[in-house]
Design a protein around this motif. Structure first.
Motif, PDB file in Angstrom:
ATOM      1  N   SER A 151       0.858  -1.179   0.000  1.00  0.00           N
ATOM      2  CA  SER A 151       0.000   0.000   0.000  1.00  0.00           C
ATOM      3  C   SER A 151       0.897   1.232   0.000  1.00  0.00           C
ATOM      4  O   SER A 151       2.073   1.153   0.370  1.00  0.00           O
ATOM      5  N   PRO A 152       0.362   2.389  -0.390  1.00  0.00           N
ATOM      6  CA  PRO A 152       1.178   3.610  -0.377  1.00  0.00           C
ATOM      7  C   PRO A 152       1.600   3.958   1.054  1.00  0.00           C
ATOM      8  O   PRO A 152       0.931   3.583   2.014  1.00  0.00           O
ATOM      9  N   ASN A 153       2.694   4.701   1.159  1.00  0.00           N
ATOM     10  CA  ASN A 153       3.078   5.230   2.465  1.00  0.00           C
ATOM     11  C   ASN A 153       2.060   6.261   2.889  1.00  0.00           C
ATOM     12  O   ASN A 153       1.537   6.982   2.042  1.00  0.00           O
ATOM     13  N   PRO A 154       1.706   6.372   4.132  1.00  0.00           N
ATOM     14  CA  PRO A 154       2.203   5.573   5.245  1.00  0.00           C
ATOM     15  C   PRO A 154       1.363   4.302   5.406  1.00  0.00           C
ATOM     16  O   PRO A 154       0.140   4.347   5.289  1.00  0.00           O
ATOM     17  N   CYS A 155       2.011   3.180   5.612  1.00  0.00           N
ATOM     18  CA  CYS A 155       1.290   1.910   5.762  1.00  0.00           C
ATOM     19  C   CYS A 155       2.016   1.047   6.790  1.00  0.00           C
ATOM     20  O   CYS A 155       3.225   0.803   6.664  1.00  0.00           O
ATOM     21  N   THR A 178       2.224  -0.838  -6.132  1.00  0.00           N
ATOM     22  CA  THR A 178       1.659  -0.072  -5.026  1.00  0.00           C
ATOM     23  C   THR A 178       0.196   0.196  -5.325  1.00  0.00           C
ATOM     24  O   THR A 178      -0.133   0.677  -6.409  1.00  0.00           O
ATOM     25  N   THR A 222       9.149  -4.311   5.005  1.00  0.00           N
ATOM     26  CA  THR A 222      10.488  -3.836   4.660  1.00  0.00           C
ATOM     27  C   THR A 222      11.430  -3.899   5.865  1.00  0.00           C
ATOM     28  O   THR A 222      12.594  -4.271   5.716  1.00  0.00           O
ATOM     29  N   ARG A 232       3.344  -2.263   5.163  1.00  0.00           N
ATOM     30  CA  ARG A 232       4.492  -1.986   4.290  1.00  0.00           C
ATOM     31  C   ARG A 232       5.757  -1.835   5.137  1.00  0.00           C
ATOM     32  O   ARG A 232       6.802  -2.414   4.836  1.00  0.00           O
ATOM     33  N   LYS A 233       5.648  -1.069   6.211  1.00  0.00           N
ATOM     34  CA  LYS A 233       6.799  -0.873   7.101  1.00  0.00           C
ATOM     35  C   LYS A 233       7.204  -2.192   7.746  1.00  0.00           C
ATOM     36  O   LYS A 233       8.402  -2.493   7.866  1.00  0.00           O
TER      37      LYS A 233
END
Length: 195
Positions: free
Chosen positions: A99-103, A125, A110, A106-107
């Motif tokens: 998903s786009p930041n902020p997510c 994305t 990574t 996702r964090k």
């Protein structure tokens, strides 16, 4: 007396499209004079709206050992998923569907890959859960989801030979604005009880 009023609730899209609709439908049938205004966005956007005073209640993803506050209403393991295990080549850079930041997820992905020294790249994305599912189904990459939310046609990548890092559980907490009105209190209690 019959409750009435408007309750503004924010929730992450993945949670709002899987667990929440049935709970809200039962609440709405029990309290027909309460108008629900539900907003589905990324967790960090829900938090931003909550802090701006635009929401009475918010369901937010949080780290189980992290932020305190709110009431934990749900917890589940996160898993790596793909169309099939061929998407993951042990010696290549992992293509991630995010998903786009902020997510939060996702964090999580990574950070976990960085921790074990696994190379990765963003291959796709998309801000919607259905778009994420479509990209993963097409073999464009892998992603993470709560185990219970994995569609039956996608593969959970649990084989240790794939060298994917373990992920902490995901947790959903319910937070409330100060001095919420009785209809919001009732919804809060209902969500806590029913989730």
């Amino acid at each position: 007396p019959e409750l009435s009023g408007v309750v503004r609730l924010g929730a992450p899209e993945d949670f709002a499209t899987s667990h929440l609709p049935n709970v809200l439908a039962r609440f709405a049938r029990s309290h027909p004079r309460v108008a629900l205004e539900v907003t589905c966005e990324l967790t960090l956007d829900v938090l931003r709206r909550f802090r701006a005073g635009d929401l009475d209640l918010a369901l937010v993803k949080r780290e189980p050992a992290g932020v305190t506050g709110g009431i934990r209403v749900w917890r589940e393991p996160l898993v790596w998923i793909a169309a099939d295990r061929e998407v993951v080549d042990r010696d290549s850079t992992l293509p991630l569907v995010v998903s786009p930041n902020p997510c939060v997820y996702r964090k999580r992905m990574t950070d976990a890959l960085e921790r074990v020294g696994r190379s990765w790249r963003i291959s796709y994305t998309c801000g919607s859960l259905s778009g994420t599912h479509a990209a993963v189904r097409a073999g464009l990459g892998l992603t993470i989801l709560p185990k219970e939310m994995v569609p039956a046609d996608l593969t959970i990548l649990s084989d240790e030979s794939l060298n994917l890092p373990d992920l902490d559980d995901t947790e959903m907490a319910l937070i409330e604005a100060p001095q919420i009105h009785p209809a919001a209190v009732r919804l809060r209690d209902y969500i806590v009880r029913e989730m």
